[in-house]
Scaffold this active site. Sequence first.
Site, PDB file in Angstrom:
ATOM      1  N   LYS A   1      29.047  11.143  -7.148  1.00 52.46           N
ATOM      2  CA  LYS A   1      29.880  11.074  -6.150  1.00 52.46           C
ATOM      3  C   LYS A   1      31.419  10.912  -6.632  1.00 52.46           C
ATOM      4  O   LYS A   1      32.374  11.719  -6.333  1.00 52.46           O
ATOM      5  CB  LYS A   1      29.536  10.167  -5.102  1.00 52.46           C
ATOM      6  CG  LYS A   1      28.297  10.444  -4.324  1.00 52.46           C
ATOM      7  CD  LYS A   1      28.117   9.383  -3.491  1.00 52.46           C
ATOM      8  CE  LYS A   1      28.325   7.712  -3.421  1.00 52.46           C
ATOM      9  NZ  LYS A   1      27.278   7.199  -4.235  1.00 52.46           N
TER      10      LYS A   1
ATOM     11  N   ARG B   1      27.825   4.824   5.243  1.00 47.88           N
ATOM     12  CA  ARG B   1      26.438   4.748   4.386  1.00 47.88           C
ATOM     13  C   ARG B   1      25.530   4.486   5.222  1.00 47.88           C
ATOM     14  O   ARG B   1      24.289   4.361   5.191  1.00 47.88           O
ATOM     15  CB  ARG B   1      26.481   3.630   3.551  1.00 47.88           C
ATOM     16  CG  ARG B   1      26.973   3.899   2.133  1.00 47.88           C
ATOM     17  CD  ARG B   1      27.333   2.638   1.259  1.00 47.88           C
ATOM     18  NE  ARG B   1      26.793   2.753  -0.173  1.00 47.88           N
ATOM     19  CZ  ARG B   1      27.550   2.770  -1.200  1.00 47.88           C
ATOM     20  NH1 ARG B   1      28.943   2.872  -0.824  1.00 47.88           N
ATOM     21  NH2 ARG B   1      27.233   2.781  -2.391  1.00 47.88           N
TER      22      ARG B   1
ATOM     23  N   ARG C   1      26.051   4.756 -17.817  1.00 49.32           N
ATOM     24  CA  ARG C   1      27.140   4.741 -17.145  1.00 49.32           C
ATOM     25  C   ARG C   1      28.286   3.659 -17.822  1.00 49.32           C
ATOM     26  O   ARG C   1      27.923   2.508 -18.041  1.00 49.32           O
ATOM     27  CB  ARG C   1      27.312   4.518 -15.858  1.00 49.32           C
ATOM     28  CG  ARG C   1      28.375   4.278 -15.047  1.00 49.32           C
ATOM     29  CD  ARG C   1      28.268   4.879 -13.556  1.00 49.32           C
ATOM     30  NE  ARG C   1      27.789   3.833 -12.644  1.00 49.32           N
ATOM     31  CZ  ARG C   1      27.456   4.166 -11.456  1.00 49.32           C
ATOM     32  NH1 ARG C   1      27.841   5.316 -10.661  1.00 49.32           N
ATOM     33  NH2 ARG C   1      27.164   3.046 -10.557  1.00 49.32           N
TER      34      ARG C   1
ATOM     35  N   ARG D   1      29.117  -1.646 -15.286  1.00 51.97           N
ATOM     36  CA  ARG D   1      29.322  -2.154 -14.027  1.00 51.97           C
ATOM     37  C   ARG D   1      28.480  -3.630 -13.761  1.00 51.97           C
ATOM     38  O   ARG D   1      27.462  -3.389 -14.236  1.00 51.97           O
ATOM     39  CB  ARG D   1      29.199  -1.332 -12.872  1.00 51.97           C
ATOM     40  CG  ARG D   1      30.597  -0.735 -12.371  1.00 51.97           C
ATOM     41  CD  ARG D   1      30.354   0.449 -11.273  1.00 51.97           C
ATOM     42  NE  ARG D   1      29.294  -0.129 -10.305  1.00 51.97           N
ATOM     43  CZ  ARG D   1      29.639   0.775  -9.163  1.00 51.97           C
ATOM     44  NH1 ARG D   1      30.216   1.997  -9.127  1.00 51.97           N
ATOM     45  NH2 ARG D   1      28.735   0.526  -8.005  1.00 51.97           N
TER      46      ARG D   1
ATOM     47  N   ARG E   1      20.304  -1.843  -4.679  1.00 50.15           N
ATOM     48  CA  ARG E   1      20.992  -0.531  -4.105  1.00 50.15           C
ATOM     49  C   ARG E   1      20.254   0.717  -3.877  1.00 50.15           C
ATOM     50  O   ARG E   1      20.699   1.241  -2.593  1.00 50.15           O
ATOM     51  CB  ARG E   1      22.255   0.085  -5.099  1.00 50.15           C
ATOM     52  CG  ARG E   1      23.102  -1.235  -5.400  1.00 50.15           C
ATOM     53  CD  ARG E   1      23.872  -1.032  -6.628  1.00 50.15           C
ATOM     54  NE  ARG E   1      24.545   0.165  -6.902  1.00 50.15           N
ATOM     55  CZ  ARG E   1      25.082   0.498  -8.136  1.00 50.15           C
ATOM     56  NH1 ARG E   1      24.597  -0.054  -9.314  1.00 50.15           N
ATOM     57  NH2 ARG E   1      25.660   1.894  -8.302  1.00 50.15           N
TER      58      ARG E   1
HETATM   59  P1  AMP Z   1      29.881   1.927  -4.732  1.00 53.23           P
HETATM   60  O1  AMP Z   1      30.722   1.872  -6.192  1.00 53.23           O
HETATM   61  O2  AMP Z   1      30.114   3.018  -3.747  1.00 53.23           O
HETATM   62  O3  AMP Z   1      28.421   1.867  -5.317  1.00 53.23           O
HETATM   63  O4  AMP Z   1      29.836   0.669  -3.917  1.00 53.23           O
HETATM   64  C1  AMP Z   1      30.113  -0.505  -4.590  1.00 53.23           C
HETATM   65  C2  AMP Z   1      29.805  -1.767  -3.611  1.00 53.23           C
HETATM   66  O5  AMP Z   1      30.798  -1.835  -2.596  1.00 53.23           O
HETATM   67  C3  AMP Z   1      28.329  -1.692  -2.668  1.00 53.23           C
HETATM   68  O6  AMP Z   1      27.230  -1.864  -3.502  1.00 53.23           O
HETATM   69  C4  AMP Z   1      28.831  -2.330  -1.493  1.00 53.23           C
HETATM   70  O7  AMP Z   1      28.520  -3.829  -1.739  1.00 53.23           O
HETATM   71  C5  AMP Z   1      30.153  -2.111  -1.318  1.00 53.23           C
HETATM   72  N1  AMP Z   1      30.370  -0.959  -0.307  1.00 53.23           N
HETATM   73  C6  AMP Z   1      31.004   0.228  -0.703  1.00 53.23           C
HETATM   74  N2  AMP Z   1      30.817   1.072   0.486  1.00 53.23           N
HETATM   75  C7  AMP Z   1      30.133   0.366   1.339  1.00 53.23           C
HETATM   76  C8  AMP Z   1      29.839   0.645   2.844  1.00 53.23           C
HETATM   77  N3  AMP Z   1      30.029   2.030   3.321  1.00 53.23           N
HETATM   78  N4  AMP Z   1      29.255  -0.124   3.252  1.00 53.23           N
HETATM   79  C9  AMP Z   1      28.968  -1.365   2.900  1.00 53.23           C
HETATM   80  N5  AMP Z   1      29.256  -1.839   1.743  1.00 53.23           N
HETATM   81  C10 AMP Z   1      29.749  -0.672   0.869  1.00 53.23           C
END
Ligand code: AMP
Length: 219
Positions: free
Chosen positions: A13, A85, A124, A157, A168
């Site tokens: 993404k 989400r 990654r 990360r 996740r």
């Molecule tokens: P990502 O980089 O998109 O994997 O997001 C990293 C982290 O940010 C996630 O594991 C959540 O803890 C938080 N996060 C990002 N987007 C959301 C969302 N739409 N709702 C809740 N938590 C989020």
Amino acid sequence: MNIVLLGSPASGKGTQADLLCKKFNLYHLSTGEVARKLAEKDQRIKEIIDSGKLIPAEEMTMHVINFLSNEKPDLKNILFEGFPRFISQFEALSNFLITKGDNLDLVISLDVSQEEAIKRISSRRVCEACGENFNLITKPSKFPGKCDKCGSNLIQRKDDNEDSVKVRFEYYENNTKELIDYVEKMGKLTKVNGERPIDEIQKDLVEIVERVKNEQNNN
Ligand code: AMP
């Protein structure tokens, strides 16, 4: 034009969103980035992210809506990555955009199997300074271990460890898939196969966005 890009962890993404934003001059709103910024000042959020959990749905919605209302009130043409989400987040975002006289024009889901995503996660890397993403196999940096953009060190990360990745995926299976089904039933979802080279996927995405733009121009 406002676009939502949905997909599992490591579905690509972020990479595709970056490319699309450059191509169509869209604002890239990554809630992962927003959350990581919040975590710099908030230990509770840092623990949530590092463990692979999601920030409570309504709390994250509040951050996004506040950001759009207060910090970028005139912003148009947004690509949302990592948000929504949950169905509740989707509804809140749609309603918010409507109150601004705006709309969600396109919802795309980037599909990869869990097996492929887990393989990608182990290779990654992310720049510890600017957050740029790399992948040892599919998107290597020019100099090993160093960011192409700013030259800083590339790291894994914190939430890319085995336990957090499992959590996740549980959230993805339990919440985001439900959202994807919901949008599909509304007839608003475009699915794209994410298990292909980056440029092939991008080509498809560009065609999809251009098609929607042309439809809008003809209406
Ligand atoms: P990502 O980089 O998109 O994997 O997001 C990293 C982290 O940010 C996630 O594991 C959540 O803890 C938080 N996060 C990002 N987007 C959301 C969302 N739409 N709702 C809740 N938590 C989020």
